[in-house]
Each structure stands twice: as structure tokens, then as C-alpha cells.
Motif scaffolding. Sequence first.
Motif, short mmCIF file in Angstrom:
data_model
loop_
_atom_site.label_atom_id
_atom_site.label_comp_id
_atom_site.label_asym_id
_atom_site.label_seq_id
_atom_site.Cartn_x
_atom_site.Cartn_y
_atom_site.Cartn_z
N UNK A 25 0.86 -1.18 0.00
CA UNK A 25 0.00 0.00 0.00
C UNK A 25 0.89 1.22 0.00
N UNK A 26 0.67 2.10 -0.96
CA UNK A 26 1.42 3.35 -1.01
C UNK A 26 0.44 4.46 -0.68
N UNK A 27 0.74 5.14 0.42
CA UNK A 27 -0.13 6.18 0.93
C UNK A 27 0.39 7.51 0.41
N UNK A 53 4.01 1.91 2.37
CA UNK A 53 4.99 2.94 2.02
C UNK A 53 4.27 4.28 2.18
N UNK A 54 4.73 5.05 3.12
CA UNK A 54 4.11 6.34 3.44
C UNK A 54 4.79 7.42 2.61
N UNK A 55 4.06 7.93 1.60
CA UNK A 55 4.64 8.89 0.66
C UNK A 55 3.80 10.15 0.54
N UNK A 56 3.07 10.46 1.58
CA UNK A 56 2.27 11.70 1.54
C UNK A 56 3.13 12.88 1.96
N UNK A 57 2.64 14.06 1.72
CA UNK A 57 3.37 15.27 2.08
C UNK A 57 3.59 15.31 3.59
#
Length: 144
Positions: free
Chosen positions: A4-6, A74-78
Motif C-alpha cells: 500500500x502506497x499512501x 509505504x508512506x509517501x504523503x506530504x
Amino acid sequence: MNISIIGTGIFGLALASVCTSNRHQVIMWTENPSLAKHFAENHDLKPISSFSIPDNINVTSNMKEALQTTDLIILASSAKYIRSTCLEMSKYINNNIPICIASKGIENDTCLFLSEIVASIIKSKHISIISGPTFADDLLTKAP
């Protein structure tokens, strides 16, 4: 592996592209339902980028759906949204799910590192960080 890519920014997409090229199942999450619909229907990132979203990457605005079968987040938020995103994520995951932070920066109000925010909200036993001198476009084009 289900990943999961957030976050649906260009770096999140680049990481999703790398994951799918390694035969992992990927679902991406955005907080914006109309953006999720646009991505699902058009498979493009316009006006963010000229790159397309591969057909084997699903996009949703439903956090529960994004996390229900995940083996890795995978935490890819601002950076400015990490706290609120983690609060939402914490409703749907257990402490055994590894989390990889791909976001950069610190929280403006508290000056906390993103890893400190994640660890304070999600009691995961496995938190890691991916960083370095890379560019999303280079990942998408498979440049060295």
C-alpha cells in the motif's frame, strides 16, 4: 507481496512503478475521491506529470480498502499531512505491518521528525525510512 502506497504524488507513483515491476501488487491511496476516480479512469498524472499510471496499480480514496490486505505500507504523503494520515491509518492496521517512510521533512508545528510522528501514532514494531539523492523521474524512467 501486497504493498500500500499512501500518497499519490510523483514520488509515490515512482515507488509504485518500481514495486509493480518487481511483481508486487500495489494499491495507492489519495484523500481526494475525484483524484482517485481520475487516476482509475485515465491512468495519468496530469497536470502533475506526463507519466502514466500502469494498469496494474489500483488507486483508491478509501483508507480501509487501501490497507485491508497489505503486507507493507509505504508512506509517501506530504510531510504536513503525515500526522492526520497516520491517525486515519491507525484505525485499519496492526502493529506487525512494516511501514516505510518515503516522505521528507519535519512537522512544522512540533519540529518532530516524521518517524517520530509515525511511531507516536502507530505502534508498529517495524518502521523504516527510505531517503537519498534520487528523483522520481529517474525512478520512472529507470535511469541509474
